[in-house]
Write a protein that holds these residues in place. Sequence first.
Motif, mmCIF file in Angstrom:
data_model
loop_
_atom_site.group_PDB
_atom_site.id
_atom_site.type_symbol
_atom_site.label_atom_id
_atom_site.label_comp_id
_atom_site.label_asym_id
_atom_site.label_seq_id
_atom_site.Cartn_x
_atom_site.Cartn_y
_atom_site.Cartn_z
ATOM 1 N N LEU A 65 0.885 -1.110 0.020
ATOM 2 C CA LEU A 65 -0.052 0.015 -0.016
ATOM 3 C C LEU A 65 0.926 1.201 -0.227
ATOM 4 O O LEU A 65 0.757 2.181 -0.985
ATOM 5 N N VAL A 66 1.806 1.325 0.874
ATOM 6 C CA VAL A 66 2.746 2.425 1.132
ATOM 7 C C VAL A 66 3.429 2.444 -0.576
ATOM 8 O O VAL A 66 3.785 3.754 -1.082
ATOM 9 N N ARG A 67 3.988 1.562 -0.895
ATOM 10 C CA ARG A 67 4.809 1.491 -2.204
ATOM 11 C C ARG A 67 3.919 2.092 -3.321
ATOM 12 O O ARG A 67 4.338 3.062 -4.220
ATOM 13 N N GLN A 68 2.763 1.760 -3.433
ATOM 14 C CA GLN A 68 1.845 2.259 -4.515
ATOM 15 C C GLN A 68 1.515 3.652 -4.330
ATOM 16 O O GLN A 68 1.279 4.534 -5.055
ATOM 17 N N ALA A 69 1.108 4.002 -2.930
ATOM 18 C CA ALA A 69 0.979 5.423 -2.816
ATOM 19 C C ALA A 69 2.310 6.364 -3.098
ATOM 20 O O ALA A 69 2.106 7.513 -3.470
ATOM 21 N N LEU A 70 3.476 5.944 -2.680
ATOM 22 C CA LEU A 70 4.301 6.766 -3.030
ATOM 23 C C LEU A 70 4.563 7.020 -4.647
ATOM 24 O O LEU A 70 4.845 7.984 -5.222
ATOM 25 N N GLU A 71 4.387 5.554 -5.391
ATOM 26 C CA GLU A 71 4.455 5.618 -6.759
ATOM 27 C C GLU A 71 3.401 6.738 -7.272
ATOM 28 O O GLU A 71 3.687 7.566 -8.394
ATOM 29 N N ASP A 72 2.159 6.738 -6.923
ATOM 30 C CA ASP A 72 1.246 7.777 -7.188
ATOM 31 C C ASP A 72 1.689 9.225 -6.861
ATOM 32 O O ASP A 72 1.520 10.189 -7.659
ATOM 33 N N ILE A 73 2.304 9.521 -5.627
ATOM 34 C CA ILE A 73 2.573 10.585 -5.300
ATOM 35 C C ILE A 73 3.694 11.134 -6.194
ATOM 36 O O ILE A 73 3.774 12.136 -6.629
ATOM 37 N N LYS A 74 4.733 10.297 -6.698
ATOM 38 C CA LYS A 74 5.679 10.549 -7.644
ATOM 39 C C LYS A 74 5.036 11.013 -8.951
ATOM 40 O O LYS A 74 5.434 12.052 -9.639
ATOM 41 N N ALA A 75 4.214 10.199 -9.330
ATOM 42 C CA ALA A 75 3.423 10.277 -10.728
ATOM 43 C C ALA A 75 2.796 11.876 -10.707
ATOM 44 O O ALA A 75 2.700 12.470 -11.796
ATOM 45 N N LYS A 76 2.238 12.259 -9.367
ATOM 46 C CA LYS A 76 1.669 13.541 -9.445
ATOM 47 C C LYS A 76 2.530 14.593 -9.207
ATOM 48 O O LYS A 76 1.970 15.632 -9.054
ATOM 49 N N GLY A 77 3.602 14.234 -8.913
ATOM 50 C CA GLY A 77 4.750 15.539 -8.785
ATOM 51 C C GLY A 77 4.544 16.212 -7.279
ATOM 52 O O GLY A 77 5.062 17.378 -7.487
ATOM 53 N N LEU A 78 3.990 15.332 -6.227
ATOM 54 C CA LEU A 78 4.081 16.148 -5.003
ATOM 55 C C LEU A 78 5.021 15.876 -4.307
ATOM 56 O O LEU A 78 5.810 15.005 -4.383
ATOM 57 N N THR A 79 5.033 16.957 -3.451
ATOM 58 C CA THR A 79 6.319 16.818 -2.432
ATOM 59 C C THR A 79 5.631 16.138 -1.150
ATOM 60 O O THR A 79 4.608 16.447 -0.491
ATOM 61 N N LEU A 80 6.507 14.939 -0.580
ATOM 62 C CA LEU A 80 5.971 14.180 0.497
ATOM 63 C C LEU A 80 6.401 14.768 1.785
ATOM 64 O O LEU A 80 7.537 14.985 2.052
ATOM 65 N N VAL A 81 5.529 14.858 2.865
ATOM 66 C CA VAL A 81 5.803 15.003 4.377
ATOM 67 C C VAL A 81 5.447 13.585 4.997
ATOM 68 O O VAL A 81 4.237 13.544 5.261
ATOM 69 N N PRO A 82 6.501 12.601 5.264
ATOM 70 C CA PRO A 82 5.801 11.389 6.065
ATOM 71 C C PRO A 82 5.720 11.724 7.540
ATOM 72 O O PRO A 82 6.671 11.397 8.294
ATOM 73 N N LEU A 83 4.482 11.969 7.946
ATOM 74 C CA LEU A 83 3.969 11.825 9.317
ATOM 75 C C LEU A 83 4.043 10.651 10.022
ATOM 76 O O LEU A 83 4.193 10.381 10.993
ATOM 77 N N CYS A 84 3.551 9.639 9.326
ATOM 78 C CA CYS A 84 3.173 8.360 9.731
ATOM 79 C C CYS A 84 4.678 7.470 9.859
ATOM 80 O O CYS A 84 5.358 7.403 8.921
ATOM 81 N N PRO A 85 4.837 6.992 11.092
ATOM 82 C CA PRO A 85 6.269 6.308 11.243
ATOM 83 C C PRO A 85 6.341 5.106 10.278
ATOM 84 O O PRO A 85 7.369 4.859 9.890
ATOM 85 N N PHE A 86 5.344 4.304 10.159
ATOM 86 C CA PHE A 86 5.228 3.266 9.169
ATOM 87 C C PHE A 86 5.919 3.655 7.660
ATOM 88 O O PHE A 86 6.592 2.861 7.064
ATOM 89 N N VAL A 87 5.120 4.938 7.103
ATOM 90 C CA VAL A 87 5.641 5.177 5.889
ATOM 91 C C VAL A 87 7.289 5.693 6.153
ATOM 92 O O VAL A 87 7.783 5.595 5.139
ATOM 93 N N ALA A 88 7.489 6.539 7.341
ATOM 94 C CA ALA A 88 8.893 6.995 7.140
ATOM 95 C C ALA A 88 9.848 5.605 7.110
ATOM 96 O O ALA A 88 10.903 5.753 6.580
ATOM 97 N N LEU A 89 9.577 4.590 7.891
ATOM 98 C CA LEU A 89 10.353 3.494 8.011
ATOM 99 C C LEU A 89 10.549 2.747 6.578
ATOM 100 O O LEU A 89 11.602 2.455 6.274
ATOM 101 N N PHE A 90 9.294 2.841 5.799
ATOM 102 C CA PHE A 90 9.353 2.066 4.629
ATOM 103 C C PHE A 90 10.423 2.832 3.714
ATOM 104 O O PHE A 90 11.112 2.517 2.976
ATOM 105 N N ILE A 91 10.332 4.250 3.741
ATOM 106 C CA ILE A 91 11.097 4.962 3.054
ATOM 107 C C ILE A 91 12.685 4.924 3.514
ATOM 108 O O ILE A 91 13.665 4.796 2.450
ATOM 109 N N LYS A 92 12.909 4.606 4.592
ATOM 110 C CA LYS A 92 14.234 4.344 5.334
ATOM 111 C C LYS A 92 14.770 3.217 4.739
ATOM 112 O O LYS A 92 16.044 3.095 4.350
ATOM 113 N N ARG A 93 14.019 1.920 4.506
ATOM 114 C CA ARG A 93 14.417 0.802 3.854
ATOM 115 C C ARG A 93 14.431 0.906 2.395
ATOM 116 O O ARG A 93 14.840 0.009 1.766
#
Length: 108
Positions: A65-93
């Motif tokens: 879910l996080v991976r697909q959401a990040l791909e959608d964010i990238k496709a839309k050209g948005l800047t991400l602010v990851p306030l969710c710890p699960f999302v932040a950990l996913f990006i770290k990994r």
Amino acid sequence: MLIFRPIEFVVMPYQLIDNIEKKRYEFRVDEHTPIIEYIKTKDKIYLTHTEVPKGLEGKGIGKELVRQALEDIKAKGLTLVPLCPFVALFIKRNPEYKALVLKGINIA
């Protein structure tokens, strides 16, 4: 003689839904709905909370879910602010997604 093999989870191809009315990304998995809640501005998206129903935990669905959401964010050209710890950990990994993150936010 018994041979034990590690269990491998195969993530099925789920369709990402951007539920604009509820301000969340979601999957529909049988009767369950894993979600990532967000706040969107003109050019930024704040991912605030990820929730995977108990019956789906440990199957890689949250990561997908996080991976697909990040791909959608990238496709839309948005800047991400990851306030969710699960999302932040996913990006770290998965540092290939760090380029989406607002400059000045440290994903250590």
